[in-house]
Design an enzyme around this catalytic site. Sequence first.
Site, PDB file in Angstrom:
ATOM      1  N   ASN A 166     -16.174  10.857  18.735  1.00  0.00           N
ATOM      2  CA  ASN A 166     -15.854  12.268  18.557  1.00  0.00           C
ATOM      3  C   ASN A 166     -15.076  12.418  17.265  1.00  0.00           C
ATOM      4  O   ASN A 166     -13.863  12.177  17.216  1.00  0.00           O
ATOM      5  CB  ASN A 166     -15.027  12.781  19.739  1.00  0.00           C
ATOM      6  CG  ASN A 166     -15.839  12.757  21.015  1.00  0.00           C
ATOM      7  OD1 ASN A 166     -16.691  13.619  21.227  1.00  0.00           O
ATOM      8  ND2 ASN A 166     -15.606  11.744  21.847  1.00  0.00           N
ATOM      9  N   GLU A 167     -15.804  12.789  16.223  1.00  0.00           N
ATOM     10  CA  GLU A 167     -15.208  12.868  14.897  1.00  0.00           C
ATOM     11  C   GLU A 167     -14.418  14.176  14.760  1.00  0.00           C
ATOM     12  O   GLU A 167     -14.553  15.080  15.592  1.00  0.00           O
ATOM     13  CB  GLU A 167     -16.318  12.813  13.846  1.00  0.00           C
ATOM     14  CG  GLU A 167     -17.109  11.502  13.852  1.00  0.00           C
ATOM     15  CD  GLU A 167     -16.316  10.298  13.323  1.00  0.00           C
ATOM     16  OE1 GLU A 167     -15.074  10.365  13.249  1.00  0.00           O
ATOM     17  OE2 GLU A 167     -16.955   9.278  13.008  1.00  0.00           O
TER      18      GLU A 167
END
Length: 644
Positions: A166-167
Amino acid sequence: MLPTDNQVLKYQFKSEEKLPVRIWEDSREASLYVARAIGLAIKQKQQEGEKIVLGLATGSSPIKVYGELVRMHKEEGLSFSNVVTFNLDEYYPIDPGSQQSYVRFMNEYLFDHIDIKRENIHIPDGTLPMEEVEAYCERYEKLIDMSGGIDIQLLGIGRTGHIGFNEPGSWENSKTRLIRLDSITRLDALKDFLREEDVPYRAITMGIGSILKARTIYLLAWGQHKAGVIQKAVEGPVTMQVPASFLQNHPNVKVIIDRGAAEELTRFKSPWLVGICNWDEDLACKAVVWLSKQVGKPILKLTDSDYNENHLSDLIIEYASSYSLNIKIFNRLQHTITGWPGGKPHADDTFRPERAKPAKKRVIIFSPHPDDDVISMGGTFLRLVEQGHEVHVAYQTSGNIAVHDHDAFRYIEFLHEFGLTQAIITGEGEKLCRDVTQFLLNKQPDQNDTPETRLIKGLIRRGEARAGARFCGLSDDHIHFLDMPFYETGRTRKNPVSEADISIIVELLRSIQPHQVYAAGDLADPHGTHRVCLEAILAAFERLKAEKWLSDCWMWLYRGAWHEWPVDEIEMAVPLSPQELVKKRRAIFMHQSQKDRPPFPGEDEREFWQRAEDRNRATAQYYSALGLAEYEAIEAFRRWRFLL
Ligand code: F6R
């Protein structure tokens, strides 16, 4: 920071922290703690006749936890028969058999060694056609819910602040989905993929929302390179720019870190901002250096009101006045500066970093890779030789994975075309050249080098190291190649340090009996090689502790290409003139295979010589801003005090 004292216990304040943090001496102890907690939870569920659902991560952070779980299975009979697992993520697209796939990772580090039922293992599928991915992600999410939800979730943290993949920009309620990898994450992944173009652009990851549903979460982080992002996640605001900060909204998270990763937390960096300090001179020095930077004044110009207005009034009370404190700390820093790293002969050494006697010292410079000696301490190396010490350099590993194929090819081709193949390479040698040529011509992106190819690459680096050391004035019999076995996997993943590694160092130390040892204390090396190399040296000293010469041996730690010591921790600062800096650069240039763009450049775009110069200049500028003399560049060291 590489600690030599128990500062963790000294700095007990943590009011800036919005997540519970537990700091351990090192990642091994911390991993044992987490593994034990998981083992206990598994057994408890077994007693209740229930399954337990684990959320698992890959990457370097959980490796030692998995190692300990495997040990507990083999030696203590811990069974995984009631365990169901869901992995956080997988690259997309990826072949599960390929070296970089998380399927392979999990098998290698955990699943192949325990009694988990194969049908209980879930890892996102990186082989699906694009049009099936969305429905698959929905099913993955449902499957987690149907299994009763995750009991314990293990997380690492990326330098972007990602958890799972999850950037930055991910929503708090995001679910399992296909995402684009951040360019920093792709750069970090390069260590596994060799070539930038081979790193996938996408991954399937559980969402932040999926992670936050877990009942207990352990976030693990080791090393200084994680310190900045840990500080943001733990002390910063909750923001999608740092996805790990969403963990602040979870009721049961434990942040488990080592001292390196804790370095940027306020309780270490500026503890006076979050509590009352138990002042000693080290902490006072840290505070004065901090204050000088904070208010932009040299030390000797700091006033009582500077201290009072910056939460440091009790420090002044402790030292009577800012005047006496300023002078004390100024002198302390002044005394770290020396142009005589091996000690100044016939001089009063009361306030010098090194002993004057013996005037000619036996010195060993340990260099984890074949170029760390000149990159990290090339100027000091040159001075030690010029000042007449008996200097030895010991290259700890062959460095063979960091040579481009095209360089190896060039050397082989040279041998052929020079026509010496027949004359000097008989039988075995010629076959070796042919084999390596064939291998390189047909090499696939995913393929490890053959031992013969590694040999050629290792020899290339040997030649360069020899050229660098000779340039610094060493004769060949003072250049030692240790080729430590832990490194020789042909992959970026190395073996743990073994008896064989330690014995090699014991033998060298015993044969030279040095008065001075230099070693890399830089624990931020992304592949962990520096860390293992230091571990082996420390283990070797432990073996030798009964030997008399050891009581007269000092060890100085330099930091590698990544970070410098904080100024208040520097104990020896060796200034370099502009000419010496140029000379150091020329020594680094001898490492041609690492020039322009080495196979493992890490996160930094600059070449190694540029990083070294920028860093050495920055240290000199820092000293000058504190009001000390202005030099072109400074190499910095910290003394390791043996607790033998
Ligand atoms: C891995 C994962 C990633 C890593 C993170 C840290 O499954 O989801 O979030 O945990 O990139 O990686 P390491 O531990 O290699 O520093």
